[in-house]
Design a protein around this motif. Structure first.
Motif, mmCIF file in Angstrom:
data_model
loop_
_atom_site.group_PDB
_atom_site.id
_atom_site.type_symbol
_atom_site.label_atom_id
_atom_site.label_comp_id
_atom_site.label_asym_id
_atom_site.label_seq_id
_atom_site.Cartn_x
_atom_site.Cartn_y
_atom_site.Cartn_z
ATOM 1 N N PRO A 201 -32.090 -0.128 34.931
ATOM 2 C CA PRO A 201 -32.027 -0.645 36.307
ATOM 3 C C PRO A 201 -31.354 -2.010 36.417
ATOM 4 C CG PRO A 201 -34.225 0.177 35.797
ATOM 5 C CD PRO A 201 -33.463 0.181 34.521
ATOM 6 N N TYR A 202 -31.398 -2.765 35.325
ATOM 7 C CA TYR A 202 -30.828 -4.114 35.391
ATOM 8 C C TYR A 202 -29.352 -4.162 35.021
ATOM 9 C CZ TYR A 202 -35.836 -4.926 35.288
ATOM 10 O OH TYR A 202 -37.156 -4.884 35.581
ATOM 11 N N MET A 203 -28.804 -2.992 34.580
ATOM 12 C CA MET A 203 -27.403 -2.981 34.165
ATOM 13 C C MET A 203 -26.499 -2.912 35.387
ATOM 14 S SD MET A 203 -27.265 -2.998 30.844
ATOM 15 C CE MET A 203 -25.595 -2.420 30.594
ATOM 16 N N PRO A 204 -25.311 -3.531 35.312
ATOM 17 C CA PRO A 204 -24.371 -3.386 36.439
ATOM 18 C C PRO A 204 -24.020 -1.912 36.617
ATOM 19 C CG PRO A 204 -23.358 -4.529 34.554
ATOM 20 C CD PRO A 204 -24.794 -4.354 34.231
ATOM 21 N N GLY A 205 -24.205 -1.410 37.834
ATOM 22 C CA GLY A 205 -23.937 0.004 38.104
ATOM 23 C C GLY A 205 -24.907 0.913 37.390
ATOM 24 N N GLN A 206 -26.046 0.360 36.969
ATOM 25 C CA GLN A 206 -27.075 1.109 36.233
ATOM 26 C C GLN A 206 -26.483 1.946 35.098
ATOM 27 O OE1 GLN A 206 -29.900 2.997 38.749
ATOM 28 N NE2 GLN A 206 -30.225 1.125 39.931
ATOM 29 N N ALA A 207 -25.558 1.340 34.373
ATOM 30 C CA ALA A 207 -24.869 2.049 33.288
ATOM 31 C C ALA A 207 -25.852 2.417 32.184
ATOM 32 C CB ALA A 207 -23.762 1.167 32.717
ATOM 33 N N ARG A 208 -25.632 3.581 31.591
ATOM 34 C CA ARG A 208 -26.478 4.034 30.493
ATOM 35 C C ARG A 208 -25.830 3.745 29.131
ATOM 36 N NH1 ARG A 208 -30.805 6.604 31.117
ATOM 37 N NH2 ARG A 208 -31.533 7.093 33.209
ATOM 38 N N LEU A 209 -24.617 3.260 29.157
ATOM 39 C CA LEU A 209 -23.881 2.954 27.920
ATOM 40 C C LEU A 209 -23.286 1.556 28.022
ATOM 41 C CD1 LEU A 209 -21.679 6.136 27.301
ATOM 42 C CD2 LEU A 209 -23.574 5.349 25.902
ATOM 43 N N ILE A 210 -23.316 0.806 26.927
ATOM 44 C CA ILE A 210 -22.562 -0.444 26.896
ATOM 45 C C ILE A 210 -21.411 -0.263 25.915
ATOM 46 C CG2 ILE A 210 -22.650 -2.952 26.599
ATOM 47 C CD1 ILE A 210 -25.588 -2.832 26.466
ATOM 48 N N HIS A 211 -20.220 -0.647 26.327
ATOM 49 C CA HIS A 211 -19.091 -0.566 25.409
ATOM 50 C C HIS A 211 -18.965 -1.888 24.667
ATOM 51 C CE1 HIS A 211 -17.772 3.320 26.840
ATOM 52 N NE2 HIS A 211 -18.166 2.907 28.032
ATOM 53 N N LEU A 212 -19.225 -1.831 23.380
ATOM 54 C CA LEU A 212 -19.246 -3.072 22.608
ATOM 55 C C LEU A 212 -17.869 -3.449 22.086
ATOM 56 C CD1 LEU A 212 -22.545 -2.822 20.602
ATOM 57 C CD2 LEU A 212 -22.026 -4.263 22.553
ATOM 58 N N SER A 213 -16.972 -2.458 22.041
ATOM 59 C CA SER A 213 -15.605 -2.701 21.586
ATOM 60 C C SER A 213 -15.607 -3.377 20.209
ATOM 61 C CB SER A 213 -14.896 -3.537 22.647
ATOM 62 O OG SER A 213 -13.648 -3.917 22.186
ATOM 63 N N PHE A 214 -14.869 -4.466 20.064
ATOM 64 C CA PHE A 214 -14.695 -5.026 18.718
ATOM 65 C C PHE A 214 -15.998 -5.606 18.159
ATOM 66 C CE2 PHE A 214 -14.523 -9.036 20.782
ATOM 67 C CZ PHE A 214 -14.822 -9.980 19.817
ATOM 68 N N LEU A 215 -16.969 -5.901 19.037
ATOM 69 C CA LEU A 215 -18.260 -6.381 18.541
ATOM 70 C C LEU A 215 -18.928 -5.322 17.670
ATOM 71 C CD1 LEU A 215 -19.785 -8.206 21.625
ATOM 72 C CD2 LEU A 215 -18.963 -9.207 19.480
ATOM 73 N N TYR A 216 -18.668 -4.039 18.011
ATOM 74 C CA TYR A 216 -19.267 -2.968 17.236
ATOM 75 C C TYR A 216 -18.735 -2.977 15.803
ATOM 76 C CZ TYR A 216 -21.538 1.482 16.462
ATOM 77 O OH TYR A 216 -22.363 2.474 15.989
ATOM 78 N N TYR A 217 -17.453 -3.374 15.641
ATOM 79 C CA TYR A 217 -16.891 -3.457 14.289
ATOM 80 C C TYR A 217 -17.519 -4.612 13.523
ATOM 81 C CZ TYR A 217 -13.809 0.156 15.716
ATOM 82 O OH TYR A 217 -13.355 1.368 16.141
ATOM 83 N N LEU A 218 -17.757 -5.701 14.249
ATOM 84 C CA LEU A 218 -18.458 -6.816 13.618
ATOM 85 C C LEU A 218 -19.840 -6.356 13.153
ATOM 86 C CD1 LEU A 218 -17.822 -10.140 15.547
ATOM 87 C CD2 LEU A 218 -17.071 -9.438 13.267
ATOM 88 N N TYR A 219 -20.482 -5.575 14.016
ATOM 89 C CA TYR A 219 -21.822 -5.067 13.691
ATOM 90 C C TYR A 219 -21.777 -4.204 12.432
ATOM 91 C CZ TYR A 219 -25.682 -1.693 14.058
ATOM 92 O OH TYR A 219 -26.734 -0.865 13.789
ATOM 93 N N MET A 220 -20.798 -3.294 12.366
ATOM 94 C CA MET A 220 -20.699 -2.421 11.189
ATOM 95 C C MET A 220 -20.373 -3.231 9.943
ATOM 96 S SD MET A 220 -18.926 1.093 12.533
ATOM 97 C CE MET A 220 -17.512 0.356 13.305
ATOM 98 N N SER A 221 -19.491 -4.198 10.097
ATOM 99 C CA SER A 221 -19.149 -5.053 8.971
ATOM 100 C C SER A 221 -20.395 -5.809 8.498
ATOM 101 C CB SER A 221 -18.052 -6.024 9.415
ATOM 102 O OG SER A 221 -17.539 -6.705 8.326
ATOM 103 N N ALA A 222 -21.172 -6.314 9.465
ATOM 104 C CA ALA A 222 -22.399 -7.036 9.114
ATOM 105 C C ALA A 222 -23.369 -6.109 8.382
ATOM 106 C CB ALA A 222 -23.047 -7.592 10.374
ATOM 107 N N LEU A 223 -23.439 -4.853 8.858
ATOM 108 C CA LEU A 223 -24.326 -3.883 8.206
ATOM 109 C C LEU A 223 -23.923 -3.687 6.748
ATOM 110 C CD1 LEU A 223 -26.660 -1.841 8.759
ATOM 111 C CD2 LEU A 223 -24.889 -0.111 9.091
ATOM 112 N N SER A 224 -22.605 -3.598 6.517
ATOM 113 C CA SER A 224 -22.163 -3.341 5.147
ATOM 114 C C SER A 224 -22.241 -4.597 4.282
ATOM 115 C CB SER A 224 -20.751 -2.758 5.135
ATOM 116 O OG SER A 224 -19.874 -3.618 5.790
ATOM 117 N N ILE A 225 -22.371 -5.758 4.900
ATOM 118 C CA ILE A 225 -22.667 -6.958 4.097
ATOM 119 C C ILE A 225 -24.168 -7.010 3.815
ATOM 120 C CG2 ILE A 225 -22.731 -9.486 4.076
ATOM 121 C CD1 ILE A 225 -20.262 -9.536 5.747
ATOM 122 N N PHE A 226 -24.951 -6.655 4.851
ATOM 123 C CA PHE A 226 -26.391 -6.815 4.723
ATOM 124 C C PHE A 226 -27.005 -5.834 3.728
ATOM 125 C CE2 PHE A 226 -30.733 -5.753 5.951
ATOM 126 C CZ PHE A 226 -31.317 -6.985 5.758
ATOM 127 N N ALA A 227 -26.661 -4.543 3.874
ATOM 128 C CA ALA A 227 -27.327 -3.522 3.057
ATOM 129 C C ALA A 227 -27.226 -3.819 1.553
ATOM 130 C CB ALA A 227 -26.800 -2.135 3.410
#
Lengths: 483, 483
Positions: A201-227
């Protein structure tokens, strides 16, 4: 360590290897049976790793790769870095498995033999071969996984031999994950995450998905550093590195198997496959192809590394283990599930932060202290010399943590100052809670804890996820979102 | 060896690295300029390899990877196996290059931006991305090359550390070439060879092609076993391993560049590319992407390995070098051209066979003997003790070879029996022919010989091939046959 196999071992391994090869050669029929081949390759990998570790131990020690096991009454020198053997066998087996993983496609692509669903357009060319639709994107996913694991192995070996510094090795996994991220970018490019119900309800246009774009790659990279690094720092007692990796691999195998079971109401075909397989079936199969041989080589290594250890595993194993998990999580889109299984590692990392980032002194090794008199392990400590006591606020924090049973604090009775605190690892914390115990007992309890946390995580994942998210990717709500 | 860079070196390398990065970041424009990026990555790789070799030398020696340079007046201990550094940088650079090699395709596949020739069918899917025609088959070729080079590196490092036995390491390259052969099978599957003109009349149905089928895979496998091992046995004097590899890589680069030049009568487009590029252009570009960084890291290694050597290269480098050549030859279908460039290695192998296969005694090292009095290298010898002289037929063969100037034979004057023969390598043979000489002079002459043989080979390849075969794959007779 004896460097030869016993009579029983030799014949058992030969039998297992022989049976594996027999099964493997029998999978070249019909559509092929990649999962059966994968299991057979895994048992073969187990035999090879077991024998190679035994045989090459003295060569490792001779090359200077050796270390003393300090938690024993009579410390002996053991070969170090033997995880490299397991990693090498693992990689070779993954390579040899390529034709089996793609057997059905190769048959279809090269002979055009009836599988018209795969061969979409057939045009005979000069050389008498067919243009075809071989699933190169699947092959390149598999190959990028292999690439990532191999460069992890190479850099891990470099670390084992050259003893790299912390800042040099921290980013090793980030570099190693590059080929994977590139293929992810090209193939899936799914960088959207599902929004939890209560936030919609708090999302603009009540979106059910957020597009993270390049942040998602940072996230995956962080995962592969962390694990990899998180497994590398939950270490120091016999069998713990390999043990925790086996538990996590086992739980991931169970999780992926859930997607292969035909779900209710979905008819099963003659060949045993579901008629309308779950959309994520393929990626979970790929997960199994990677995890089954990993579990096998780890088991062979564990047998040599468990209490009383006859070999040490080295950094290579920890890196390759963590990277294997990151790779499958990224490829099959279950990074959040992986994080649920890594909860002990996450807690250990957070708990270690003050020492890792040098906020409080950090000795080179933080493994528990062996008490030669009792034969038991006790929490190891950071001493605070009288001339350099902890600051006032730090003292307050230490006492608060002690009250919460999160730290062992030793107070100098004369000055009433803190003279020592236990090192910040959950291994030491476990000893603070449960009291001194034998090394094998400690490993066992920690592995049971890891297993329990993992099962709880999976339960949360598959039941409560629907409370938080509107969709689950298991069962009839199947969808292609990364969860 | 000094382990730090001099002032001049540091600034030069920083400048080169900075300029490389600047050029690389500028190639993300339009269709991208992969060849320019590849050159910039190569200069970057040179700087990195140069600095890393210098910095990590002491760590290698400390880890026990060291050896004595016996061909010097005062033998010093040098770090051994430093080729592993060059190989690691090489692999990392090849990985980082992936997005650049496929930049044009990634742009087309992910944005659909105008390149309709690449995006054949666009269908918007759930996640807002496009189905596309990314050239996965090219990517998987590139990745399989990387996989092969990486497993070669891992097994090479294992050899350097563990000192594997000859029978264990001989097949290392065969295993390493598996991923390449599998992708070759799936992608090209061209297993036919062109029949020489003078043989065509005798072929059934006067066929111009023979389909070798699985024999062709055996041939490629044999090539990937031969190339690395042949470089590994033409070794033992400062700079020879890296030097010969640089010569071969340079000649292959020249050869592949020939296919990129627009041929007569073919208009050149605005972007500098030919309108109707040679059918083999793509695979020769891929060859350059692999060879340019290889030449760069080899150059950095050569500077440290040339006379007087400050580091040794180890088996890893020889394996990776040979495997790089095998990989490009297989991927771009010029295995016969490669064999023409490997003629000195082939001759050295054939000449070595009697010793390699233990028909006559083979000492552990066959490098030339250093004469401390003159400071010159002399042919090293195999002694034939009086109680175990060569057999009668062998004696006859030895004397015949001596007459042909192919062997140095020492005769015991009293008994008139052979007491020693020179070791069977072309390095020793060169010293038999040219007399004792300084080590740097010997390396130089051998490299000149290698270069001359190579140019002759290329000349034969591009001129005389038309006399033997009805088609050449250079120029307007271009075709897709493997030559």
């Amino acid at each position: 360590m004896a460097s030869s196999l016993t009579h029983t071992e030799r014949w058992t391994l030969l039998l297992v290897a022989g049976a594996s090869v027999a099964v493997i050669s029998n999978t070249f029929q019909g559509d092929g049976a990649p999962l059966v081949a994968s299991i057979a390759f895994s048992t073969l990998a187990f035999s090879m790793t077991f024998a190679f570790i035994r045989w090459s131990g003295p060569a490792f020690a001779k090359a200077g790769l050796k270390g003393k096991d300090m938690s024993k009454l009579r410390p002996v020198e053991l070969p170090e870095g033997m995880g490299a053997v397991a990693a090498s066998v693992y990689i070779l087996v993954l390579m040899a498995f390529i034709p089996f993983a793609f057997y059905k496609d190769i048959v279809a692509a090269t002979s055009g033999g009836g599988n018209r669903d795969v061969v979409l357009s057939i045009t005979e060319v000069d050389t008498g071969r067919f243009l075809h639709r071989f699933p190169h994107s699947k092959l390149s996913s598999y190959q990028s996984a292999l690439n990532t694991l191999q460069v992890t192995t190479i850099l891990g070996i470099a670390d084992d031999i050259l003893d790299l510094r912390w800042r040099q090795k921290f980013f090793i996994p980030a570099i190693a994950s590059l080929p994977l991220l590139i293929v992810y970018y090209v193939d899936f490019g799914v960088t959207s995450v599902v929004v939890p119900n209560f936030l919609v309800p708090y999302m603009p246009g009540q979106a059910r998905l957020i597009h993270l774009s390049f942040l998602y790659y940072l996230y995956m990279s962080a995962l592969s550093i962390f694990a990899p690094n998180s497994i590398n720092i939950l270490a120091g007692i016999n069998g713990i590195e390999v043990g925790q990796s086996m538990v996590i691999a086992g739980l991931l195998i169970i999780n992926s198997s859930l997607y292969l079971v035909p779900f209710p109401g979905n008819p099963v075909l003659n060949n045993g496959y579901a008629k309308n397989p779950h959309p994520a079936t393929d990626s979970h199969l790929l997960t199994l192809y990677l995890l089954l041989p990993f579990l096998a080589v780890s088991t062979a290594l564990y047998i040599h590394n468990r209490y009383p250890a006859r070999v040490f595993v080295g950094d290579t194993f920890c890196y390759v283990a963590g990277m294997t998990f990151a790779v499958v999580a990224i490829m099959a889109h279950f990074s959040k599930t992986l994080l649920l299984l890594l909860i002990p590692q996450i807690i250990n990392f957070i708990y270690s932060c003050p020492q890792l980032f040098k906020l409080i002194p950090c000795p080179r090794h933080r493994l528990p202290k062996f008490n030669a008199r009792t034969g038991l392990l006790e929490p190891s400590i950071t001493p605070w010399p009288p001339e350099k006591p902890p600051s006032k606020p730090l003292t307050a924090v230490f006492f608060a943590l002690e009250k919460l049973h999160l730290l062992q604090v030793t107070v100098e009775p004369k000055t009433n100052r803190i003279s020592a605190t236990s090192n910040l690892t959950i291994i030491n914390l476990w000893l603070v809670w449960r009291g001194p115990m034998r090394e094998d007992q400690l490993t066992r309890e920690l592995l049971i804890m890891q297993t329990a946390c993992g099962f709880l995580g999976l339960l949360v994942r598959h039941t409560m996820a629907l409370l938080i998210f509107s969709v689950d990717n298991r069962g009839k709500y199947g969808n292609a979102f990364p969860v």
